[in-house]
Motif scaffolding. Sequence first.
Motif, mmCIF file in Angstrom:
data_model
loop_
_atom_site.group_PDB
_atom_site.id
_atom_site.type_symbol
_atom_site.label_atom_id
_atom_site.label_comp_id
_atom_site.label_asym_id
_atom_site.label_seq_id
_atom_site.Cartn_x
_atom_site.Cartn_y
_atom_site.Cartn_z
ATOM 1 N N ASP A 373 -0.818 39.469 3.302
ATOM 2 C CA ASP A 373 -1.521 38.295 2.800
ATOM 3 C C ASP A 373 -2.880 38.630 2.207
ATOM 4 O O ASP A 373 -3.530 37.759 1.623
ATOM 5 N N GLN A 374 -3.336 39.855 2.363
ATOM 6 C CA GLN A 374 -4.628 40.239 1.794
ATOM 7 C C GLN A 374 -4.495 41.096 0.538
ATOM 8 O O GLN A 374 -5.493 41.519 -0.043
ATOM 9 N N TYR A 375 -3.260 41.355 0.117
ATOM 10 C CA TYR A 375 -3.052 42.052 -1.146
ATOM 11 C C TYR A 375 -3.368 41.136 -2.334
ATOM 12 O O TYR A 375 -3.206 39.911 -2.233
ATOM 13 N N PRO A 376 -3.738 41.707 -3.467
ATOM 14 C CA PRO A 376 -3.893 40.888 -4.675
ATOM 15 C C PRO A 376 -2.581 40.214 -5.080
ATOM 16 O O PRO A 376 -2.595 39.215 -5.798
ATOM 17 N N THR A 377 -1.453 40.781 -4.633
ATOM 18 C CA THR A 377 -0.136 40.246 -4.985
ATOM 19 C C THR A 377 0.356 39.200 -4.003
ATOM 20 O O THR A 377 1.506 38.766 -4.102
ATOM 21 N N THR A 378 -0.486 38.817 -3.041
ATOM 22 C CA THR A 378 -0.033 37.820 -2.087
ATOM 23 C C THR A 378 0.413 36.561 -2.810
ATOM 24 O O THR A 378 0.054 36.327 -3.975
ATOM 25 N N HIS A 379 1.149 35.751 -2.120
ATOM 26 C CA HIS A 379 1.694 34.544 -2.735
ATOM 27 C C HIS A 379 1.747 33.450 -1.685
ATOM 28 O O HIS A 379 1.709 33.730 -0.476
#
Length: 876
Positions: A373-379
């Motif tokens: 959830d902390q990745y730039p790719t989170t959704h």
Amino acid sequence: MTDLPRPTNENLTRDEAAARSRIVRTHEYSVDIDFSRAADAAVDTYPVRTRITFDAEAGASTFLDYLGARVTSITLNGHEVDAAAAVDGARIALGPLAEENEVVIVSESIYSRSGEGVHRFVDPADGATYLYSQNEPVDCRRIYPCFDQPDLKARFHVTITADASWHVAANGELLASHAVRDGVTRREFAVTEPMSTYITTFLAGPYAQWHDEYTGRTASGVEVTVPLGIACRASLSDSMDPDEVFDITKRGLDWFHRAFDVAYPWGKYDQVFVPEYNLGAMENPGLVTLTERYVFTSPATEAQHEQRANTLLHEMCHMWFGDLVTMVWWDDLWLKESFADYVGTLAVDEATDFTTAWTTFASRRKAWAYRQDQYPTTHPIVADIVDLEAADQNFDGITYAKGASVLKQLSAFVGQDTFLAAARAYFAKHAWGNTTLDDFLDALGEASGRDMRGWADAWLTTAGVNRLRVQTTVEDGVIASAALHQDGVDPRTGDEVLRPHVLRVGVYAPTDDEGPAEFEAAFEARIDGASIDVPELVGVAADRAVLPNDGDLTYAKIAQDAHSLDVVLDAGLDDELARATALAGAWNMVRDADLAAERFVDGVVAGEYLIEDSGVLAQVLAQATSGLATYTSADQRQELLARWVAFLVDAVLEDPSTSDRRTVLLRTLFGALCEQRSPVEPVLEVVRAWIVDPDMALGEELTWDAWVTLAAHGAADEAELRAAQAAAPTAVSSTGLTRALAARPDEAVKDAAREAAYTGRSADGAVLSNDHLQATIDGLEIDPTGVGAGHEAEYWQRIESVWGAQTQGQATRVVAGLFPADAEVADGDAQRHPLVVAAREWLSSRAEAPQALRRIVIERLDDLERRLRAQAASGE
């Protein structure tokens, strides 16, 4: 093995699927599969005859999905179709269509070595051949032509031709067996209830079997009888513990019949443990497939048994939520997976003898969610799944663990009874159909008497994780004021995200004997803005530790005040779930560069004797190793790792029993030794002695972890490793050998392993199975001497061709596993590090690369930047 590049039209889009649904309504598939030559290694394919009946818009055209070797003939409504003209890559064109249609396709499909479609495995122990299928999300099209999308449900009539001595199974019950020729029979299975293509399944091989029967009642008194079956490879039969699996299965069926009040709807309930499985399990109705890692051939901890129980009940939950009622499209994948993740854990807690389901969830499952959830790719939990590649990538920590965490919070918000009442209404209304989020929210709103849209918007349509902290002021040794604060940012947009939380704030008191702080009180708090007062804390002694989210009711990172954090890391807390929650919060602080990794490790060392849950112990010990190897500065790292290894060796030697604790310590030790540059020779000698010491009773998994450790430091050569594997040829020793050979500190060895990973083939040209590809990558990445470094440029030159040549599952292993991340912070500016610059240049120049490929690179880059930030903070 037949080599076929990935077709350019393999990636079905959501819009294409929706358009097809407007044209087509499926009725029945008749699938006839011939596995009679499966044991012949020279035969790469198997014949399939598929008959599909469906209604359609008259005059329209559509297509079937198929990724086979060849199509021999196509007959549409009695007329032959030119197969050469109709077949285009991953699709078979059909049209013009009548209102009622029948299509018959004769084809050849390909045996898989990647765990996608029909996977073929040859047992190294006895040479026996085993087949099983895995289809989610869209690998059914590798087996037979179909409308491979979840909303086009149908009934399935399956026949399988195979060796007469083999166990052969499918979703439906076996109806009849007919001799085809000497030693070969054709098995016919009952027609199923309506279901989606991705949960059809096929099994064949000399599996060992066990049988039992469940009898019970639903909450409303409906009597239920279900035939039960278990199967695994014959060479593993002595390690199978069917009594425990049957017991958990029966308890689970009892619990779900009470909770859902819908009788199990799929006839028989078989569970088969299969080799080289990509997943933990799959919820195929009537025939659940599970990884055979759950057949314990080595000493297994209580946590491993609990994890197996959790998986068993997760898949059982899917019999209702996912199979009986199914999402329309993969946007709502979360709804079935999050539900099964949460309710499966709830069932383990309430229906079995395992008492640590929620501590394991707090420590291990949610760590996956927080990271994703902390990745730039989170959704958002409700993701925007535009195509199949995105669907495949979204079997992630958001879809499973965050969603489950949010459903646990939802249950706290509306009450568990209300939550389960909504589920019962949902099943009653939508049985055998397809739904969206709105359908579930309608059921939840009716059960709770509330409009749940606001809650859903806050939790399900935004991304990112909130942080909770308690801020106090102290006067005269007591808390004079206290407030609970939350903050949060959506990583995609940078916008502030505040959510409604129902949680508890716990208070823990120090003890006179310097033991763990004892639970004193907990106060419920409800927050939906930036802060609220917590008046219950006023007057509490200032020496108390305060734990936000005591009981782990909500999904949020917790930031403990300095005093409370010291208590957690020095004395510990006396409650298992509180301890798991607090340590999870501390680990998040390490990853955010707010807490030194070595301070976290000191806390783990100080408190590891308190941790009774072997799953939590394994998690925090693994985090300690990862923290020291990744988040410390280069000038400190090897000394810290050496101290860590010394602690682990002493801890193992101090525990002479074959306990769960020792098993976890040994696994951690072998992993830490593979990170340490120069372990002292006596430590390696101790490891070698343990391999042959019967009192250590390592079992084959730990034995091969030990061999890999020795190989990585040049203390075991190829001949010795091969001799060890030949002495006990099993699936575990086979992959262990692959990993150990790739781990050897030799430049030529590393070059060969790297080439094998990029091509998906061993040096002799054999296709690497999913397990052996992963073992090759794992061994290659174990490189304490650094001899495999210096090949970063090759990675950026090859990953697009890997993506185009290998299946998405195999390519994902390579792209993620070989990402250049062995970086050391230089001047404190992560953005100028050469590895960061190279990754960013690739991303900026490959805007048109497949989005699923870009997502992997973006996430690995984020890991790299986080690593460099933590190193910089550690060196300050």
